[in-house]
Motif scaffolding. Structure first.
Motif, short mmCIF file in Angstrom:
data_model
loop_
_atom_site.label_atom_id
_atom_site.label_comp_id
_atom_site.label_asym_id
_atom_site.label_seq_id
_atom_site.Cartn_x
_atom_site.Cartn_y
_atom_site.Cartn_z
N ALA A 84 3.05 14.45 4.58
CA ALA A 84 4.12 13.58 4.10
C ALA A 84 4.33 12.40 5.05
O ALA A 84 4.59 11.27 4.60
CB ALA A 84 5.42 14.37 3.95
N GLU A 85 4.19 12.63 6.34
CA GLU A 85 4.36 11.54 7.30
C GLU A 85 3.21 10.54 7.20
O GLU A 85 3.43 9.33 7.30
CB GLU A 85 4.45 12.11 8.72
N VAL A 86 2.00 11.03 6.98
CA VAL A 86 0.86 10.13 6.78
C VAL A 86 1.05 9.34 5.49
O VAL A 86 0.80 8.13 5.46
CB VAL A 86 -0.47 10.91 6.76
N MET A 100 1.19 5.31 5.24
CA MET A 100 0.28 4.59 4.35
C MET A 100 1.07 3.74 3.34
O MET A 100 0.73 2.59 3.10
CB MET A 100 -0.64 5.56 3.62
N SER A 101 2.12 4.30 2.79
CA SER A 101 2.95 3.55 1.83
C SER A 101 3.56 2.31 2.47
O SER A 101 3.68 1.27 1.83
CB SER A 101 4.05 4.44 1.27
N SER A 102 3.94 2.42 3.74
CA SER A 102 4.55 1.28 4.43
C SER A 102 3.55 0.15 4.65
O SER A 102 3.94 -1.01 4.81
CB SER A 102 5.15 1.71 5.77
N GLY A 157 -2.22 2.71 -3.71
CA GLY A 157 -2.62 4.00 -3.16
C GLY A 157 -3.82 3.92 -2.24
O GLY A 157 -4.33 4.95 -1.81
N GLU A 158 -4.28 2.72 -1.93
CA GLU A 158 -5.40 2.52 -1.02
C GLU A 158 -5.06 1.36 -0.08
O GLU A 158 -4.22 0.53 -0.40
CB GLU A 158 -6.68 2.23 -1.79
#
Length: 87
Positions: free
Chosen positions: A49-51, A55-57, A64-65
């Motif tokens: 969840a932290e990764v 990644m979302s930030s 999603g990439e």
């Protein structure tokens, strides 16, 4: 510095190419790159969840990439922190 840039680009492409396209990092590729190439930093992200949140930030277009430009934001932050520069 030229050698450092070449290394950053080539490592991005190596990890990005594992799932197909060498121009973007999938979530798994991003996590593998973090763990392998940025192990001290990766310790801050112990859960999936932290990764995902990291990644979302970075994922400006929410596809999603991560493109190299999106990934570069993380490198800039890390370099600034390492150098003691304010952000």
């Amino acid at each position: 510095m030229e050698a450092a840039i070449t290394t950053l680009v080539s490592q991005f492409k190596v990890f990005a190419g594992k799932d197909g396209s060498t121009s973007t990092l999938s979530k798994d590729e991003f996590q593998n790159l973090l763990t392998s190439q940025l192990p001290s930093y990766a310790k801050n992200f112990s859960s999936a969840a932290e990764v995902d949140q990291l990644m979302s930030s970075l994922d400006d277009n929410n596809d999603g990439e991560l493109t190299f430009s999106e990934f570069w934001k993380l490198l800039g932050k890390l370099a600034s922190k390492q150098g003691g520069f304010s952000q």
